[in-house]
Design a protein around this motif. Structure first.
Motif, short mmCIF file in Angstrom:
data_model
loop_
_atom_site.label_atom_id
_atom_site.label_comp_id
_atom_site.label_asym_id
_atom_site.label_seq_id
_atom_site.Cartn_x
_atom_site.Cartn_y
_atom_site.Cartn_z
N ALA A 78 -8.33 3.69 0.31
CA ALA A 78 -9.30 4.56 0.99
C ALA A 78 -9.54 4.14 2.43
O ALA A 78 -9.97 4.95 3.24
CB ALA A 78 -10.62 4.54 0.23
N THR A 79 -9.23 2.88 2.76
CA THR A 79 -9.58 2.35 4.08
C THR A 79 -8.40 1.58 4.70
O THR A 79 -7.41 1.28 4.02
CB THR A 79 -10.75 1.36 3.97
N PHE A 80 -8.54 1.26 5.98
CA PHE A 80 -7.55 0.40 6.64
C PHE A 80 -7.42 -0.92 5.90
O PHE A 80 -6.30 -1.42 5.67
CB PHE A 80 -7.94 0.14 8.09
N ASP A 81 -8.55 -1.52 5.53
CA ASP A 81 -8.52 -2.81 4.82
C ASP A 81 -7.67 -2.72 3.54
O ASP A 81 -6.90 -3.62 3.24
CB ASP A 81 -9.94 -3.24 4.44
N ASP A 82 -7.84 -1.62 2.80
CA ASP A 82 -7.11 -1.47 1.53
C ASP A 82 -5.60 -1.56 1.73
O ASP A 82 -4.89 -2.13 0.90
CB ASP A 82 -7.44 -0.12 0.89
N LEU A 83 -5.11 -1.00 2.82
CA LEU A 83 -3.65 -0.93 3.03
C LEU A 83 -2.99 -2.31 3.09
O LEU A 83 -1.78 -2.43 2.85
CB LEU A 83 -3.34 -0.16 4.32
N ALA A 84 -3.78 -3.33 3.42
CA ALA A 84 -3.23 -4.68 3.53
C ALA A 84 -3.34 -5.47 2.23
O ALA A 84 -2.91 -6.62 2.16
CB ALA A 84 -3.96 -5.44 4.66
N LYS A 85 -3.89 -4.84 1.18
CA LYS A 85 -4.06 -5.54 -0.10
C LYS A 85 -2.75 -5.60 -0.88
O LYS A 85 -1.93 -4.68 -0.81
CB LYS A 85 -5.14 -4.84 -0.94
N PRO A 86 -2.56 -6.67 -1.67
CA PRO A 86 -1.31 -6.84 -2.43
C PRO A 86 -0.98 -5.66 -3.35
O PRO A 86 0.20 -5.38 -3.58
CB PRO A 86 -1.58 -8.11 -3.26
N ARG B 223 1.51 -3.29 -1.70
CA ARG B 223 2.68 -3.88 -1.05
C ARG B 223 3.89 -2.95 -1.14
O ARG B 223 4.17 -2.35 -2.17
CB ARG B 223 3.00 -5.23 -1.72
N ASN B 224 4.59 -2.82 -0.02
CA ASN B 224 5.83 -2.02 0.08
C ASN B 224 5.63 -0.52 -0.21
O ASN B 224 6.58 0.17 -0.59
CB ASN B 224 6.93 -2.56 -0.86
N LEU B 225 4.41 -0.02 -0.04
CA LEU B 225 4.15 1.39 -0.35
C LEU B 225 4.00 2.27 0.90
O LEU B 225 4.16 3.49 0.81
CB LEU B 225 2.89 1.53 -1.21
N LEU B 226 3.69 1.68 2.07
CA LEU B 226 3.33 2.46 3.26
C LEU B 226 4.51 2.62 4.22
O LEU B 226 5.22 1.66 4.51
CB LEU B 226 2.17 1.77 4.00
N VAL B 227 4.68 3.84 4.71
CA VAL B 227 5.63 4.09 5.82
C VAL B 227 4.83 4.68 6.98
O VAL B 227 3.97 5.54 6.79
CB VAL B 227 6.79 5.01 5.41
N THR B 228 5.09 4.18 8.18
CA THR B 228 4.44 4.72 9.38
C THR B 228 5.49 4.98 10.44
O THR B 228 6.66 4.62 10.28
CB THR B 228 3.35 3.76 9.91
N GLU B 229 5.07 5.62 11.52
CA GLU B 229 5.97 5.96 12.61
C GLU B 229 5.87 4.93 13.72
O GLU B 229 4.84 4.29 13.89
CB GLU B 229 5.64 7.35 13.17
N ASN B 230 6.94 4.82 14.49
CA ASN B 230 6.99 3.89 15.62
C ASN B 230 5.96 4.31 16.68
O ASN B 230 5.98 5.44 17.17
CB ASN B 230 8.41 3.94 16.20
N ALA C 183 3.28 -8.25 6.65
CA ALA C 183 3.48 -9.14 5.50
C ALA C 183 3.40 -8.36 4.19
O ALA C 183 3.99 -8.77 3.17
CB ALA C 183 2.44 -10.26 5.52
N ASN C 184 2.69 -7.23 4.22
CA ASN C 184 2.52 -6.42 3.01
C ASN C 184 3.61 -5.35 2.88
O ASN C 184 3.52 -4.47 2.03
CB ASN C 184 1.13 -5.75 3.01
N GLY C 185 4.62 -5.41 3.75
CA GLY C 185 5.80 -4.57 3.56
C GLY C 185 5.75 -3.19 4.18
O GLY C 185 6.47 -2.28 3.73
N VAL C 186 4.96 -2.99 5.24
CA VAL C 186 4.96 -1.68 5.90
C VAL C 186 6.35 -1.38 6.45
O VAL C 186 7.03 -2.26 6.97
CB VAL C 186 3.90 -1.61 7.03
#
Length: 360
Positions: free
Chosen positions: A158-166, A169-176, A208-211
């Protein structure tokens, strides 16, 4: 915004090659020679209903010619390079993340649009000088694949903080952030959230969380994101993507067959507010036609037509938002924002630091 839209995805990203035509009366900015063609330069996501544009052409007496030139970042850079001999009369699609670059380079000449008093003041970021006119806004947010999280019995972030949680891991894709408007908006959202001293540490955690980072929105959303129609066809394996709050309604509207509920959701604590502008180009060949076109862009007919064509929200007060937006993709209630002066001062250094930090 840009290659945000599903219009682009739906019709295929056909790049229209820019020709050095502009209007036929290139005479150093004077429009006295009476050209009846007005040329709009924009990014690939520009779209308008034929009947709405035809009504403007009939009422104004001008024929509108549209030149599309790639993602917003590309289009802005091209406008800067051609400012002395512009490709057209009006540029649409510079947003608050890149606005200072265009203004500092003298791309636009001042024009106070008719009807501007009806445009919400919070979006008038150049109010004193009127070099640009706000046309729409939207929210860059992380989208999630509902089916993935249901199948894995995992609550979506739900939040920016959540995205860094284990758990994510390896679930997020973002653009350059250096090549993509939503990628840059997401970076600015993290800088707004964590501040000058905290955003780099946050990105170290994301890395470190695989973005995963790809060049642009089209690749991220339609090839890497498992929740989109394109991603499902491509066998995509990332259930989190940086996109827009208006992406879920687009999945419904363009769905074939049309789903009854949106297959994707929005992590509302990850949003950054993006505002798009139009401006009269310096040295425009047909400045009178350009002024009429800018007036049209904030008029009720265009503002009402725009949401379901470009998947953005109107800025003119009293314009109804389509039911699909309210139902499937309401605007973020408390998005991150940033003062344009702050963006202007720090954007290039942030992008440079982000590149060395994340892409190394």
């Amino acid at each position: 915004m840009h290659t945000r839209t599903f219009v682009a995805a739906a019709v295929g990203l056909g790049l229209v090659t820019l020709s050095a035509c502009g209007s036929s009366d290139d005479d150093g900015g004077s429009s006295q020679s009476g050209s009846k063609t007005v040329t709009l330069v924009s990014h690939d996501s520009w779209a308008v209903s034929k009947n709405v544009l035809a009504a403007f052409e009939k009422q104004s007496g001008y024929r509108v010619k549209v030149l599309k030139d790639g993602d917003a970042g590309q289009a802005v850079n091209k406008a800067i390079l051609t400012k002395d001999n512009p490709q057209g009369d009006v540029f649409f699609g510079v947003d608050n993340t890149l606005l200072s670059r265009a203004l500092d380079n003298g791309v636009f000449q001042p024009y106070e649009a008719k009807g501007l008093e009806k445009v919400d003041g919070q979006y008038q970021l150049d109010a004193g000088k009127h070099r640009v006119t706000p046309v729409d806004y939207g929210d860059i947010c992380v989208n999630y694949d509902k089916k993935y999280f249901a199948d894995h019995k995992l609550a979506p972030p739900a939040t920016f903080d959540d995205l860094a949680k284990p758990a994510y891991r390896n679930l997020l894709v973002t653009e350059n952030a250096s090549t993509s408007s939503p990628g840059l908006g997401f970076l600015l959202g993290t800088a707004a959230k964590y501040g000058d001293d905290g955003w780099e540490g946050y990105w170290k955690k994301l890395k470190a969380n695989g973005v995963k980072v790809v060049d642009g929105w089209e690749q991220a959303y339609n090839e890497e994101f498992s929740g989109s129609a394109g991603g499902r066809k491509a066998g995509a394996d990332r259930p989190l993507v940086v996109s827009y709050a208006s992406s879920p309604p687009a999945e419904v509207i363009y769905g074939d067959p049309k789903p009854t509920t949106a297959p994707t959701g929005v992590a509302t604590g990850t949003c950054f507010r993006q505002v798009e502008f139009a401006g009269l180009l310096s040295n425009a060949g047909n400045s009178e036609g350009g002024k009429a076109l800018i007036d049209f862009l904030i008029s009720k007919p265009f503002q009402e037509d725009m949401p379901l064509n470009m998947f953005v929200y109107p800025v003119t007060e009293g314009v109804a938002v389509p039911a699909e937006f309210t139902q499937y993709g309401p605007a973020a209630q408390d998005p991150e924002t940033m003062d344009p002066a702050k963006i202007a001062a720090d954007r290039d250094q942030w992008v440079k630091s982000w590149t060395s930090l994340v892409l190394k």
